[in-house]
Enzyme design. Structure first.
Site, PDB file in Angstrom:
ATOM      1  N   CYS A   1     -10.110  22.198  16.889  1.00 17.97           N
ATOM      2  CA  CYS A   1     -10.130  22.408  18.343  1.00 17.97           C
ATOM      3  C   CYS A   1      -9.605  21.200  19.102  1.00 17.97           C
ATOM      4  O   CYS A   1     -10.364  20.531  19.823  1.00 17.97           O
ATOM      5  CB  CYS A   1     -11.549  22.724  18.788  1.00 17.97           C
ATOM      6  SG  CYS A   1     -12.178  24.162  17.957  1.00 17.97           S
TER       7      CYS A   1
ATOM      8  N   GLY B   1       0.863  -1.182   0.000  1.00 18.28           N
ATOM      9  CA  GLY B   1       0.000   0.000   0.000  1.00 18.28           C
ATOM     10  C   GLY B   1       0.896   1.227   0.000  1.00 18.28           C
ATOM     11  O   GLY B   1       1.148   1.860  -1.029  1.00 18.28           O
TER      12      GLY B   1
HETATM   13  C1  LIG Z   1      -3.466  -7.373   5.326  1.00 15.88           C
HETATM   14  C2  LIG Z   1      -2.775  -6.146   4.865  1.00 15.88           C
HETATM   15  N1  LIG Z   1      -2.167  -6.162   3.671  1.00 15.88           N
HETATM   16  C3  LIG Z   1      -1.533  -5.080   3.182  1.00 15.88           C
HETATM   17  C4  LIG Z   1      -1.458  -3.915   3.918  1.00 15.88           C
HETATM   18  C5  LIG Z   1      -0.707  -2.757   3.327  1.00 15.88           C
HETATM   19  O1  LIG Z   1       0.369  -2.389   4.109  1.00 15.88           O
HETATM   20  P1  LIG Z   1       1.364  -1.251   3.648  1.00 15.88           P
HETATM   21  O2  LIG Z   1       0.580  -0.073   3.292  1.00 15.88           O
HETATM   22  O3  LIG Z   1       2.222  -1.016   4.814  1.00 15.88           O
HETATM   23  O4  LIG Z   1       2.138  -1.794   2.480  1.00 15.88           O
HETATM   24  C6  LIG Z   1      -2.053  -3.849   5.169  1.00 15.88           C
HETATM   25  C7  LIG Z   1      -1.920  -2.647   6.017  1.00 15.88           C
HETATM   26  O5  LIG Z   1      -1.056  -2.644   6.876  1.00 15.88           O
HETATM   27  C8  LIG Z   1      -2.748  -4.992   5.650  1.00 15.88           C
HETATM   28  O6  LIG Z   1      -3.358  -4.968   6.829  1.00 15.88           O
END
Ligand SMILES: Cc1ncc(COP(=O)(O)O)c(C=O)c1O
Ligand SMILES: N[C@@H](CCCC[NH3+])C(=O)O
Length: 470
Positions: A396, A327
């Site tokens: 706030c 991600g």
């Molecule tokens: C199951 C799972 N896959 C993938 C990700 C993507 O992680 P990242 O954004 O750190 O690559 C996450 C988020 O931590 C996740 O919970």
């Protein structure tokens, strides 16, 4: 066991003594010291979408950010600005690293769910990893191939699972009750759902506790001691589920690739054992979690190539498709949050830059004390003094800060100020607290000069709509 078990026609009784003994692999975890051997060389610092020109103006690719600020319709509010080229470069880095392997890059949609970003990633060959029925529906709207998507989560609902079953999405099993419900979805939809077991490998990702998921006390995944029971159940319910892989996800912002190696070693050990029990395992899913260089101090950070190199040999001779779920490392450095300085003030020993952006648009500093780099987008006025400031918003809450103790030139009112690395878990986690409606998003096209809106701003009408007819 779930108390609701007896309401269903399926039989889900945990066996006290497992049919299989899976205590052979004990994750007595320790980050292996690969300082002497088998250490991938960290690649050179990657090209950045955001830079300064010779006059001291910040650019997004070839576009001056001050020019975008002047151009966008919502002049008084913050906005997100992305580089589409950076998104392309980030995906290409994974595709290049994975050449020669069977793989699925499953983009973790939770990091950023902008439809245009999803469509672009899909166009480059990405698949999607989802954690809700809505994310699944959005991924379908973006055109992803459902059979290559993964549905994750520790609290998946029956209707979401039925949708996943109908679309033939890969589904991760997170717990006993989750497997029970997945089987129920298989029964209702008349489908045999392809599942992966999410095993909690008990590997410490060495990150903020809120973003660690693979430690043994985490709410995610199954403990390896229970593996035998899960295999029994999957065998028993073979008309509704088919075990095709194993999954782990250690956490997020991981900065050492040998942590992934340690987990992957455990996972292939499980695969070898599970295969011996007669299951045809096709997928090794090592999750996401690769961190990025939030500090901008010139540190060379592990790249997708470094990550894949660390696990590559484990795939040799095993006929596995590697699934990875990035991600942050795909989207974080594609964007900045562009704010305007509302004013500067001092209280006691503290100096504050008050901006029009806030924790509502970007909550990571408030939530995790996360550092995100902050810079002014124009050269300072002649004679502007340097000082140390907290950069704060108008919300706030005393936790409404974007940065603490940042040294920079005293900005003028109206000056542009960006928060970097805002492409992941920023807009996706934005709220409307204090009725600050969610900001618009723009990107610079791949020609490096055309600015295009990729999401409208929310406004008060959107809020009022929730009360229509009540
Ligand atoms: C199951 C799972 N896959 C993938 C990700 C993507 O992680 P990242 O954004 O750190 O690559 C996450 C988020 O931590 C996740 O919970
Ligand atoms: N929201 C977190 C990451 C969570 C990852 C989701 N499992 C962050 O901003 O860093």
């Amino acid at each position: 066991m779930p108390s609701s078990a007896h309401h269903h026609s399926l039989s889900f009784q945990p066996s006290i003594i497992s049919l299989f003994s899976f205590t052979a692999i004990k994750p007595s975890y320790k980050v292996l010291d690969r300082s002497q051997k088998n250490v991938p060389q960290m690649s050179k610092k990657a090209q950045s979408a955001f830079s300064f020109n010779d006059e001291g103006y910040m650019l997004c690719e070839g576009v001056k950010i001050v020019d975008v600020m002047a151009m966008v319709a919502e002049k008084k509010r913050p906005f997100y600005l992305y580089s589409k080229s950076q998104l392309t470069r980030n995906y290409a880095a994974y595709a290049e690293a994975l050449q020669g392997t069977q793989f699925i890059v499953g983009y973790a949609v939770k990091a950023n769910n902008n439809l245009k970003i999803l469509e672009h990633l899909r166009g480059m060959g990405s698949s999607a990893v989802l954690v809700s029925g809505n994310e699944l529906q959005l991924a379908m709207r973006a055109g992803f191939d459902p059979t290559r998507c993964v549905f994750n989560g520790n609290g998946k609902l029956l209707d979401e699972l039925i949708l996943a079953a109908k679309l033939d999405v890969l589904v991760n099993v997170d717990s006993e009750f989750d497997l029970e419900q997945i089987c129920e979805a298989g029964r209702i939809s008349g489908k045999q759902i392809r599942v992966l077991l999410r095993i909690n490998p008990d590997v410490d990702p060495q990150v903020h506790p809120y973003v660690a998921t693979g430690n043994k006390n985490s709410k995610f995944g199954i403990r390896n001691e229970k593996l035998g029971w899960f295999l029994e159940q999957v065998k028993h319910h073979h008309d509704k589920v088919k075990l095709v892989g194993v999954h782990c996800h250690l956490g997020s912002t991981i900065s050492k690739v040998n942590i992934f190696r340690d987990a992957a070693e455990l996972m292939v050990g499980y695969i070898d054992l599970i295969r011996k029990e007669g299951f045809e395992i096709q997928y090794l899913n090592i999750g996401g979690g690769l961190g990025i260089d939030y500090y901008h101090e010139g540190a060379v950070y592990p790249t997708p190539m470094d990550l894949i190199d660390t696990v590559r040999d484990l795939l040799t001779g095993r006929d596995l498709t590697l699934i990875i779920e990035p991600g942050r490392s795909l989207v974080a450095n594609t964007a900045v949050l562009v704010n305007r300085v509302t004013g500067v003030k001092s209280n006691g020993n503290k100096n504050f830059i008050v901006i029009d952006g806030s924790m509502s648009e970007l909550i990571r500093p408030s939530l995790y004390s996360a550092y995100q780099h902050i810079e002014l987008v124009s050269p300072p006025a002649a004679g502007a003094k340097r000082a140390t400031f907290d950069v704060v918003g108008p919300v706030c809450e005393s936790s409404d800060f974007l940065g603490k103790d940042r040294e920079m030139a005293m900005p003028e009112r109206g000056a542009g100020l960006v928060v970097h690395d805002a492409g992941a878990y920023c807009m996706a986690m934005a709220s409307t607290y204090n009725l600050r409606m969610r900001p618009p998003e723009y990107w610079v096209e791949e020609d490096g000069k055309t600015v295009k809106k990729i999401r409208h701003a929310e406004d008060l009408h959107d809020h009022l709509r929730y009360f229509d007819g009540l």
